[in-house]
Write an enzyme that holds these catalytic residues in place. Structure first.
Site, short mmCIF file in Angstrom:
data_model
loop_
_atom_site.label_atom_id
_atom_site.label_comp_id
_atom_site.label_asym_id
_atom_site.label_seq_id
_atom_site.Cartn_x
_atom_site.Cartn_y
_atom_site.Cartn_z
N ARG A 232 0.85 -1.18 0.00
CA ARG A 232 0.00 0.00 0.00
C ARG A 232 0.90 1.24 0.00
NH1 ARG A 232 -3.60 -2.64 -1.51
NH2 ARG A 232 -5.70 -2.92 -0.62
N GLU A 261 -3.56 7.41 -4.64
CA GLU A 261 -3.90 6.87 -5.97
C GLU A 261 -5.27 7.38 -6.43
OE1 GLU A 261 -3.77 2.61 -5.76
OE2 GLU A 261 -1.71 2.57 -5.05
N HIS A 279 -0.67 0.38 -10.07
CA HIS A 279 -1.30 -0.58 -9.15
C HIS A 279 -1.88 -1.77 -9.94
CE1 HIS A 279 -3.42 -0.97 -4.99
NE2 HIS A 279 -3.00 -2.15 -5.44
#
Length: 325
Positions: A232, A261, A279
């Site tokens: 993360r 993000e 991601h």
């Protein structure tokens, strides 16, 4: 027999939507003209939630749904769900582990190799026609590196197995030593970073791990060190990382995740010696379908009275109320 009401807070992949709609009464909150009013009208009916990382399931949301029994979350990370509060309420939270372990581990190794050997930059060199002018410069190497894994869970172990196949030494840091693994344990993250050449971040997100990789850790990693983050974005202090990369405190970084993000700091985008991915750790058709199916399967199993398939640690609720005792 009346179908249980399931609330979906935001759009999810068609496989999940169709799978839930086939077995339950599905309410798509984002389609409501007034989502707040719709949530109030559904509050007494909703028994399950299907959610992804873009739709936080906060304590406030949980408290508004008195009949809520289960939150089926998409992804192995579930820091977007207040699982501790759910546990206090007797609400089970599930995630989608195992089915994405190999995919993320493969991506982590690919990202590490791409970062060390500058593969995206070398390809860009060729595509721009610069190979006609000069060879691509020599790069750093993976040979002889010690890799420190932050978070030796399912994915961390899969990464470690792959690293060993590359002939690399593996060490790790976590909450506690694991007696069943052959790798050296470090109780102090700074000490591990000091002894490692690569820091591979695989630990879950959330308040406990926020900015765990900070300026002292990066300084300890050193000028030949490489940071790879497939966990993360919040685990890494992004501002400290940018400073470390600018000042040469570390050699490079390979990042699949970011703090805010999908907004990526312009400073990182401008750096030609780092590798940035949007991601995509688990983003293959095969794996995302398996993850989506597990969301549906958790709901089906729960409401069939067989219990959750993959409950998270904070909510080890064994069976629905009707199936207990």
């Amino acid at each position: 027999m009346e179908k249980p009401d399931i609330l979906m807070l935001a759009p999810m992949m068609p496989l999940i939507v169709e799978g839930i709609a086939a077995r339950f009464t599905l309410h798509r909150l984002w389609e409501a003209p007034d989502p707040e009013r719709a949530l109030a009208e559904l509050a007494e009916r909703v028994r399950g939630i299907a959610a992804g990382s873009h739709a936080p399931v906060t304590a406030a949301v949980i408290d508004r749904l008195p009949r809520l029994e289960i939150v089926a979350s998409f992804g192995v990370g579930y820091d977007h769900v207040d699982a501790a509060h759910a546990g206090e309420r007797g609400v089970v939270v599930t995630n989608t582990p195992d089915v994405l372990t190999d995919e993320v581990a493969d991506l982590a190794l690919g990202l590490l190799i791409s970062t060390v050997r500058q593969l995206p930059q070398a390809e860009a060199h060729l595509r721009a026609g610069r190979w006609l002018e000069r060879p691509y410069p020599l790069t750093a190497t993976l040979r002889g590196r010690r890799v420190g894994i932050l978070g030796l869970g399912r994915i961390g172990k899969a990464i470690a197995t792959r690293l060993q196949a590359f002939g690399l030494e593996v060490v790790y840091h976590g909450r506690r030593a694991q007696p069943d693994v052959p790798y050296r344990f470090y109780g102090d993250l700074v000490e591990m970073a000091r002894d490692a050449d690569v820091l591979m971040v695989v630990t879950p997100g959330g308040p406990e791990t926020r900015h765990m990789v900070n300026a002292p850790v990066l300084e300890a990693l050193g000028p030949e060190g490489i940071l790879v983050n497939v966990a993360r974005g919040t685990v890494v202090d992004e501002r400290a990382l940018i400073d470390a990369l600018r000042q040469g405190a570390i050699l490079s970084a390979g990042l699949d995740v970011f703090e805010d993000e999908p907004r990526v700091p312009a400073e990182l985008i401008a750096m030609e010696h780092v590798v940035l991915l949007p991601h995509v750790g688990s983003a293959s058709v095969h794996t995302r379908n398996a993850m989506g199916q597990l969301v549906v399967d958790n709901l089906v199993s729960w409401f069939d009275g067989r219990g959750a398939l993959t409950p998270v640690a904070e909510t080890p609720v064994p069976l629905p109320l009707a199936g207990r005792g």
